[in-house]
Scaffold this motif. Structure first.
Motif, short mmCIF file in Angstrom:
data_model
loop_
_atom_site.label_atom_id
_atom_site.label_comp_id
_atom_site.label_asym_id
_atom_site.label_seq_id
_atom_site.Cartn_x
_atom_site.Cartn_y
_atom_site.Cartn_z
N ARG A 106 -9.23 -8.96 3.21
CA ARG A 106 -9.11 -9.18 1.77
C ARG A 106 -9.75 -10.51 1.34
N LYS A 107 -10.18 -11.29 2.27
CA LYS A 107 -10.72 -12.62 1.97
C LYS A 107 -12.04 -12.53 1.22
N ILE A 108 -12.18 -13.33 0.14
CA ILE A 108 -13.46 -13.52 -0.54
C ILE A 108 -14.03 -14.83 0.00
N THR A 109 -15.00 -14.72 0.88
CA THR A 109 -15.42 -15.84 1.72
C THR A 109 -15.86 -17.06 0.92
N LYS A 110 -16.59 -16.86 -0.15
CA LYS A 110 -17.16 -17.98 -0.87
C LYS A 110 -16.21 -18.61 -1.90
#
Length: 357
Positions: A126-130
């Motif tokens: 679920r991580k939004i990397t930026k």
């Protein structure tokens, strides 16, 4: 205007400065959008294959490319249409996965739901990397508190609702290190009602506003909210009432029902709420809904680009300015939208102002 297209790594893929038309809209407490129409060429089409984002030097926002289409016209030729929304729209891709209590410091609560659902979630898929959240040091924002709960809504819907209720904006910009920086911001008061900041006044008499439009509507105004929470003993729902003191009786009273079953007494990892605490959260939810259903008073008008005030220098998105038209309508108003439009006739800027009522 010149549009710079960026790939997934936020590197420039190509630029465009000749258009049939180019519409770019920035907004204060919600996502903006854009639409480009241009004659399709092989270079543009190949560049679009590797492009995900777009920005322009006139705005600190960036847009996500979402829709591409080609319309054929035997007489006018083919037209390539590119559309999308600003980076704030990426928050629509994540929901509040677990019931979450939002209480205490406003920014801490925002940081909590962003961290748990996008920045550093337990489920790394679920991580939004930026994405990163940078807290504001503006005392207007640091002094804010919240008493609410979220579950199931998108991150965007939560931020939009709570920021609208507090009269603050949020935006996502691209940093020099290629991160998506999310921050809250509050505009400065530049109206006649203060002496701290230089005045900014838009009026035909100052030759800095033309083609102005005025709109006032209370059709969808609500002043009292009945907020129904979760089921209690005997399947009776706990309820609370939120009210605007200016409209609680007779025909000034305009009621609305708010279904708040998603607000529960028990939240993941939290001590169950007392009756008093739970009722406070229902009332807070009702106040948010009332804040979304207030009288509308809007001015908009084409700003003269080479006038006495320059957007981004003398005034900014979210600022409160003084505005009047030739019919005597005058108010202190917040800048909630800036629209840029370019066609063969040139570039036009049209701000939209929401009166402070």
């Amino acid at each position: 205007m010149e549009a710079t297209f960026l790939n997934g790594d936020l590197e420039s893929s190509f630029t465009l400065d000749v258009f049939k038309s180019f519409l770019w809209i920035d907004r204060f407490a919600e996502y903006g959008d854009f639409e480009i129409t241009v004659s399709p060429t092989e270079n543009i089409l190949s560049g679009l294959l590797i492009s995900k984002y777009i920005n322009v030097k006139e705005s600190d926002h960036a847009m996500v490319i979402e829709d591409i289409s080609i319309e054929s016209d035997p007489e006018e030729g083919n037209t390539l249409i590119i559309k999308g929304r600003s980076l704030e729209s990426i928050l629509t891709t994540r929901i509040v996965w677990n019931p979450t209590v939002l209480t205490g410091n406003f920014q801490d609560a925002i940081s909590l739901i962003l961290t748990e659902n996008a920045i550093n979630p337990t489920d790394t898929d679920r991580k939004i990397t930026k994405l990163e959240f940078v807290a504001s040091t503006d005392p207007v924002i640091t002094a804010l508190t919240i008493d609410n709960q979220a579950y199931g809504e998108t991150l965007y819907d939560v931020l939009h609702a709570v920021c609208l209720a507090k009269n603050i904006g949020f935006k996502i910009t691209i940093t020099t290190t290629n991160k998506f920086r999310l921050e809250l911001y509050a505009g400065k008061d530049r109206s006649y009602d203060q002496t701290t900041n230089s005045y900014v006044v838009f009026s035909p008499s100052f030759d800095n506003l033309m083609n102005s439009n005025y709109q006032m509507s209370n059709r969808f105004t609500k002043t009292v909210a009945l907020v129904a929470g979760e089921m209690g003993v005997g399947n009776i729902r706990t309820s609370g009432v939120a009210a605007n003191p200016a409209g609680t009786t007779d025909l000034d009273r305009k009621e609305i029902f708010v279904d708040a079953q998603s607000i529960g007494r028990n939240s993941y990892g939290e001590t169950p709420l007392t009756d008093e605490e739970y009722l406070a959260k229902l009332v807070e939810k009702g106040n948010e809904v009332l804040g979304e259903n207030v009288p509308i008073e809007l001015f908009d008008g084409q700003a003269i680009i080479d006038s006495m005030y320059v957007f981004g220098v003398d005034y900014f998105m979210g600022d409160i300015i003084q505005i009047s038209n030739e019919y005597g309508n005058e108010s202190k108003s917040r800048i909630i939208e800036m629209k840029y439009f370019q066609d063969p006739a040139g570039v036009k800027m049209t701000p939209t102002y929401s009166a402070i009522v």
